[in-house]
Design a protein around this motif. Structure first.
Motif, short mmCIF file in Angstrom:
data_model
loop_
_atom_site.label_atom_id
_atom_site.label_comp_id
_atom_site.label_asym_id
_atom_site.label_seq_id
_atom_site.Cartn_x
_atom_site.Cartn_y
_atom_site.Cartn_z
N VAL A 1 -4.82 -10.85 -2.01
CA VAL A 1 -5.74 -9.93 -2.70
C VAL A 1 -6.72 -10.76 -3.52
O VAL A 1 -6.30 -11.62 -4.32
CB VAL A 1 -4.97 -8.95 -3.60
CG1 VAL A 1 -5.95 -8.05 -4.36
CG2 VAL A 1 -4.03 -8.10 -2.77
N SER B 1 -7.62 -1.90 -0.98
CA SER B 1 -7.55 -2.59 -2.26
C SER B 1 -6.12 -2.92 -2.68
O SER B 1 -5.92 -3.57 -3.70
CB SER B 1 -8.21 -1.73 -3.36
OG SER B 1 -7.54 -0.48 -3.45
N SER B 2 -5.12 -2.48 -1.91
CA SER B 2 -3.72 -2.75 -2.24
C SER B 2 -2.98 -3.19 -0.99
O SER B 2 -3.20 -2.64 0.10
CB SER B 2 -3.05 -1.50 -2.83
OG SER B 2 -1.66 -1.72 -3.03
N ASN C 1 0.07 -2.67 -0.35
CA ASN C 1 0.96 -1.59 0.08
C ASN C 1 0.28 -0.67 1.08
O ASN C 1 0.96 0.00 1.88
CB ASN C 1 1.45 -0.78 -1.11
CG ASN C 1 2.35 -1.59 -2.02
OD1 ASN C 1 3.04 -2.51 -1.57
ND2 ASN C 1 2.36 -1.26 -3.31
N ASP C 2 -1.06 -0.61 1.05
CA ASP C 2 -1.78 0.26 1.98
C ASP C 2 -1.76 -0.28 3.40
O ASP C 2 -1.94 0.50 4.35
CB ASP C 2 -3.23 0.44 1.51
CG ASP C 2 -3.32 1.16 0.17
OD1 ASP C 2 -2.36 1.89 -0.15
OD2 ASP C 2 -4.32 0.97 -0.54
N ASN D 1 -10.42 -5.13 -6.30
CA ASN D 1 -9.54 -5.88 -5.40
C ASN D 1 -9.82 -5.51 -3.95
O ASN D 1 -10.13 -4.35 -3.63
CB ASN D 1 -8.08 -5.58 -5.72
CG ASN D 1 -7.66 -6.09 -7.08
OD1 ASN D 1 -8.25 -7.04 -7.60
ND2 ASN D 1 -6.66 -5.46 -7.68
#
Length: 351
Positions: free
Chosen positions: A74, A89-90, A92-93, A52
């Motif tokens: 994503v 890749s997220s 939330n990051d 992702n």
């Protein structure tokens, strides 16, 4: 005759079986070289794993706070195309970070294009019909800062007590002067002492606490016995809202606090509270500080959104509106001539 025919048939059968076996052997030997020379079929290639990656769903301008999930998406890309050191890749990051460079739709969000939000991004949006707020620093201590019980996102009221000086003017004795052969009675006024009167008013209500900046750990004293200020430290100026500090910036503890019962006192300290104020509120607070007014904060409940109408407090308002009793002045002490001019007899010493 029959034995000869049977033997002939037996021999013929053996010959037929032998020929068939030879045919099979010859055929197998002929096909074996062809099996060795046939090309091998290569195995199917190994599939590249997918990972992702977070990218922009729409064009994102600089100085955009990534607090809206619709701005991001994503997608899966081959692991060979994923930059682990610079891409995410997220969601939330990157959620809550600030974009510092424009990012086109479909392009990945990279670490060099975002940073953590600063204090400017923590300022709340304006309420309907109200101006935008700004961050204003206010120096407080244990007594003026609600005993160190403030937390970020709390709401406080600001109360200021001003000292107003008034000069006392008293009437003098009457005098008779003659002007153009006409006697006139005049009275001169005498300028007396200057008295100080106090007035208290809630000048700001429901100010949001954005940040609380704690003081640094005091540095050890120098060989001469004076504490060396920390790097970049600015000592606060003296104010009636702050405790008295020594040359090193440390609060001077009063004898009452030194002799107090352990566990019943507060550790004196000075820190900075960042408040969200509009320009009018900043002007009020700045004027109060420059007037050396005493500033204290009052902590509000989380669900307290009311704006109270207050009258402020002065001594005459307390007397008039709240029934504060004032003591009557004592009558002047009049000394007689005997007390002034006749000395008291000297007591006779005992033998």
């Amino acid at each position: 005759m029959r034995r000869g025919a049977l033997l002939f048939l037996l021999i013929g059968l053996i010959i037929i079986i032998g020929g068939f076996a030879a045919f099979l052997l010859l055929r197998g030997g002929a096909t074996r070289p062809n099996a060795v020379t046939e090309p091998e079929v290569p195995p199917p290639p190994t599939a590249i794993p997918l990972v992702n990656v977070v990218q922009a769903a729409v064009d994102i301008e600089a100085n955009t706070l990534l607090n809206d999930p619709t701005l991001l998406e994503v997608v899966e890309v081959p692991i060979t195309e994923f930059d682990e050191q610079n891409e995410f890749s997220s969601i939330n990051d990157v959620f809550g970070k600030l974009v510092i460079n424009p990012v086109q739709a479909g392009r990945p969000i990279t670490r060099d294009n975002v940073r953590d939000p600063g204090l400017a991004q923590m300022l709340p949006t304006a309420e309907p019909g109200q101006p935008r707020v700004k961050a204003y620093p206010l120096i407080v201590n244990n007594l003026s800062g609600v005993a160190d019980q403030l937390a970020v996102n709390d709401f406080v009221d600001v109360i200021a007590t001003f000292s107003v000086e008034r000069q006392i003017i008293r009437p003098g004795p009457q005098q008779v002067i003659t002007v153009n052969d006409v006697d006139q009675v005049i009275r001169e006024y005498e300028f007396g002492e200057t008295q100080t009167f106090l007035t208290t008013k809630t000048i700001i209500q429901r100010a949001k606490v954005l940040q609380i900046l704690r003081p640094a750990i005091p540095t050890p004293a120098t060989p001469e016995g004076e504490a060396a200020p920390a790097q970049g430290e600015v000592l606060p100026t003296q104010s009636s809202s702050l405790p008295q500090v020594d040359a090193s910036g440390q609060p001077i503890t009063s004898p009452q606090l030194e002799n107090a019962t352990p566990g019943s006192t507060l550790t004196q300290s000075i820190w900075v509270v960042m408040l969200a104020l509009n320009d009018q509120q900043i002007e009020l607070l700045e004027f109060a500080l420059q007037s050396n007014a005493r500033i204290v904060l009052a902590l509000r409940s989380n669900d307290d959104v009311a704006i109270e109408q207050t009258s402020g407090v002065t001594i005459d308002l307390l007397v008039r509106e709240f029934g504060l009793p004032l003591p009557r002045p004592l009558p002047p002490r009049v000394y007689g001539e005997d007390e002034v001019f006749v000395p008291e007899p000297t007591p006779t010493p005992r033998p």
